[in-house]
Design an enzyme around this catalytic site. Structure first.
Site, PDB file in Angstrom:
ATOM      1  N   ASP A 124       0.678 149.780  25.594  1.00 30.80           N
ATOM      2  CA  ASP A 124       1.654 150.512  25.117  1.00 30.80           C
ATOM      3  C   ASP A 124       2.754 149.853  24.584  1.00 30.80           C
ATOM      4  OD1 ASP A 124       3.723 152.385  24.250  1.00 30.80           O
ATOM      5  OD2 ASP A 124       4.124 153.228  26.243  1.00 30.80           O
ATOM      6  N   LYS A 182       9.903 146.936  16.967  1.00 28.96           N
ATOM      7  CA  LYS A 182       8.762 147.799  16.507  1.00 28.96           C
ATOM      8  C   LYS A 182       9.262 148.558  15.256  1.00 28.96           C
ATOM      9  CE  LYS A 182       5.895 151.526  18.378  1.00 28.96           C
ATOM     10  NZ  LYS A 182       5.453 152.088  19.933  1.00 28.96           N
ATOM     11  N   GLU A 214      -0.393 157.202  19.909  1.00 29.78           N
ATOM     12  CA  GLU A 214       0.325 157.366  21.295  1.00 29.78           C
ATOM     13  C   GLU A 214      -0.010 158.661  21.803  1.00 29.78           C
ATOM     14  OE1 GLU A 214       4.241 156.122  20.558  1.00 29.78           O
ATOM     15  OE2 GLU A 214       3.603 154.105  20.326  1.00 29.78           O
ATOM     16  N   ASP A 259       7.184 163.556  23.079  1.00 30.10           N
ATOM     17  CA  ASP A 259       7.446 162.135  23.524  1.00 30.10           C
ATOM     18  C   ASP A 259       8.738 161.712  23.191  1.00 30.10           C
ATOM     19  OD1 ASP A 259       7.756 159.334  23.548  1.00 30.10           O
ATOM     20  OD2 ASP A 259       5.627 159.041  22.749  1.00 30.10           O
TER      21      ASP A 259
END
Ligand code: AMP
Length: 598
Positions: free
Chosen positions: A7, A69, A170, A191
């Site tokens: 992850d 990211k 994800e 999330d």
């Protein structure tokens, strides 16, 4: 030889594997199960990753890279972060690709290279822990990542020396981790991480995972809660001490850490003490060192962050709407990301979904566990399951009138392959430009062009007919798009793979969809006009040919009538007069009908 799941988070990263048939989160060399996604380059040419990098960030801000990211696979005009607030410097290469300046090494790095350092640290530590070589991995990415962000993530893995078995979304990974032993359930994955927020709804059953909808806000996360606490602390401190703490960068760094700590404490306590002795050691006013001591209650925290908490509501409702479901249809809510531990966030979810929240897994680890399971499935260590992800945005091509014609619709399960056949505007056309477009709006200019290529040497047609071009879109399981165009008669074909090109501007997927909804009616009108205009234009071209070929048989009055109508049509297109255009076009068609009957 082990396969692993990673992850690769904006704030933290986690690595897991399958050990004796069960998922296992691999602790790093510092003994921690999560590793901050931070890379630092020091003056003495050392590379630090994770907690060590985080710890020295105050003294080495220009060479400590976090939130990488947010830049991966994007160009400068596409990023959604205020560069002014970043302590390190971002530059661009000649293609407008993002590069990160590293003064300590007197060089620049791509986001892929920096991400590769994080992956390398995770895998190196995992090798030590497992005492086994690691070569294959599954990496997770947000569901909204476009083709270029996906490709860049694969590249980061490759740079780190791994074979990337698959990249998976994800939320899919999270529900895979939860849904192992579950049958026929509808799962909502909520999330909320450090910097981004995603909601997805999946159907899990008979070992098939299907994403029904996916939405979110790429600018909402735990860091925003910290910032609000920071502002509150700064106000209290500045007022009391009659100083401006913003002029003391090192003190500010301590304040940032204290704000995050206070937030975390308030997830389990009703109030927390914030105590920062010697926050300013040498004040510019020459006075005594200054300290900060205050108490933050959960009630005040919730008041400070009320707007942020409420911002989670809309994506939650939108995800249900997109999936055409009511709250009652959700069987289980799965929490992902550290910020879902905030009690007010849990209350908000319960107030909308009215379901008991599944708390059986650790929200920080569930995505990595899902990735490890998927890696295990691919390598045969786990029993077979099928993963069905979806495309976040529609894909299509530009057609006459600068209209986007969709070939693969948003939320289509991937891998997917769809074709459509188009006709060239005229029979004498020898090349066709294929513009590949992504987005929800009717017009190309409102969407994103992913790539462009030409199909050349089209056959010319003497008989007034036109070339037929079949365009096929193929999206593989990683979400990478291949486009092929083939001319029907000559079988001439050309294709491209959409990678290493940026695919979205700074708007996130959600805002693109929202905008499409907002302008739907207006776009529809524009589209109707564009379609009519291109039909009429093509028709005029055909009529011109007929006039040429039948020069002697058509009488002069008819000819004048036809030419006048064609001029009117041209004028109507210019002035965008829909009704007159429709009338003149119909009239012209009638005349042609009569001519062909005679
Ligand atoms: P992630 O991106 O999933 O690693 O989430 C990181 C975010 O979760 C950061 O903003 C953390 O401050 C936040 N976080 C971690 N633990 C907690 C907690 N117990 N309560 C509230 N926020 C937390």
């Amino acid at each position: 030889m082990k396969s692993i799941g990673i992850d690769l988070g904006t704030t933290n990263s986690v690595i897991a594997t399958i050990k004796n048939g069960v998922p296992y989160v691999i602790p790093n060399n510092e003994g921690s199960r999560t590793t901050p996604s931070i890379v630092a380059y020091t003056k003495d040419q050392k590379i630090l990753v994770g907690q060590l990098a985080k710890r020295q960030s105050v003294i080495n801000p220009k060479n400590t890279f976090f939130s990488i990211k947010r830049f991966i696979g994007l160009r400068k005009n596409e990023i959604d972060i205020n560069l002014e607030n970043l302590p390190y410097d971002i530059i661009t290469d000649t293609n407008n690709n993002i590069k990160i300046k590293c003064p300590a090494f007197n060089t620049v790095f791509s986001p892929e290279e920096i991400s590769a350092q994080i992956i390398r640290k995770l895998t190196d530590d995992a090798k030590t822990n497992l005492n086994e070589p690691i070569t294959k991995a599954v990496i997770t990415i947000p569901a909204y990542f476009n083709a270029s962000q996906r490709q860049a993530t694969i590249d980061a893995g490759k740079i780190a020396g791994l074979e990337i078995l698959r990249i998976i979304n994800e939320p899919t990974a999270a529900s895979l981790a939860y849904g192992l032993d579950k049958k026929n359930k509808t799962i909502l994955v909520f999330d909320l991480g450090g910097g981004t927020f995603d909601v997805s709804i999946l159907d899990v059953g008979d070992n098939v995972f299907e994403v029904l909808s996916s939405t979110g806000d790429i600018n909402l996360g735990g860091d925003d809660f910290d910032k609000n606490i920071m502002s509150w602390l700064i106000e209290i401190f500045n007022k009391k001490e009659n100083l401006n703490i913003l002029e003391y960068p090192k003190s500010l760094q301590r304040l940032t850490e204290a704000a995050e700590q206070a937030k975390i404490q308030l997830s389990t306590h009703e109030e927390t003490e914030i105590s920062l002795p010697f926050l300013i050691t040498k004040p510019k006013d020459g006075g005594e060192p200054r300290h900060l001591n205050t108490t933050l209650t959960r009630t005040t925290f919730e008041k400070l962050n009320n707007t942020l908490i409420n911002r989670c509501k809309e994506p939650l409702q939108k995800a249900l709407l997109d999936a055409k479901l009511e709250p009652i249809d959700i069987d289980e809510v799965v929490l992902v990301g550290g910020s879902t531990r905030i009690p007010a966030i849990r209350s908000l979810i319960k107030s909308i979904i009215n379901r008991k929240i599944n708390e059986s897994a650790n929200p920080d680890e569930v995505v990595a566990i899902g990735a490890a399971i998927q890696a295990g499935i691919i390598t045969g260590e786990m029993k077979k399951m099928l993963l069905l992800d979806v495309t976040p945005l529609s894909l299509g091509v530009e057609t006459l009138g600068e209209v986007m014609t969709k070939i693969i619709n948003r939320n289509t399960t991937i891998p997917a392959s769809r074709s459509k056949t188009f006709i060239t505007a005229s029979g004498t056309q020898t090349s066709a430009e294929i513009n590949i477009v992504q987005g929800e709006r009717e017009f190309v200019s409102d969407n994103k062009i992913l790539g462009c290529f030409y199909l050349e040497d089209l056959p010319t047609h003497m008989d007034n007919s036109r070339s037929e071009i079949k365009i096929t879109f193929d999206i593989n399981e990683d979400g990478i798009l291949a486009v092929k165009a083939q001319e029907k008669k000559s079988k001439k074909e050309k294709s491209i793979i959409i990678q290493n090109t940026s695919t979205l501007d700074e708007n996130n997927v959600q805002s693109i969809i929202d905008e499409a909804e907002k302008y739907a009616e207006q776009d529809q009108e524009k589209r109707k006009f564009a379609e009519l205009a291109s039909q009429a234009e093509i028709f005029c071209l055909e009529i011109e040919k007929i006039l040429q070929l039948n020069e002697s048989t058509i009488n002069e009055t008819e000819k004048i009538k036809i030419k006048t109508l064609m001029n009117e049509i041209k004028l109507n297109i210019k002035t965008k007069d829909f009704n007159s255009l429709q009338n003149h076009y119909n009239e012209l068609k009638l005349i042609l009908d009569q001519l062909t009957k005679n």
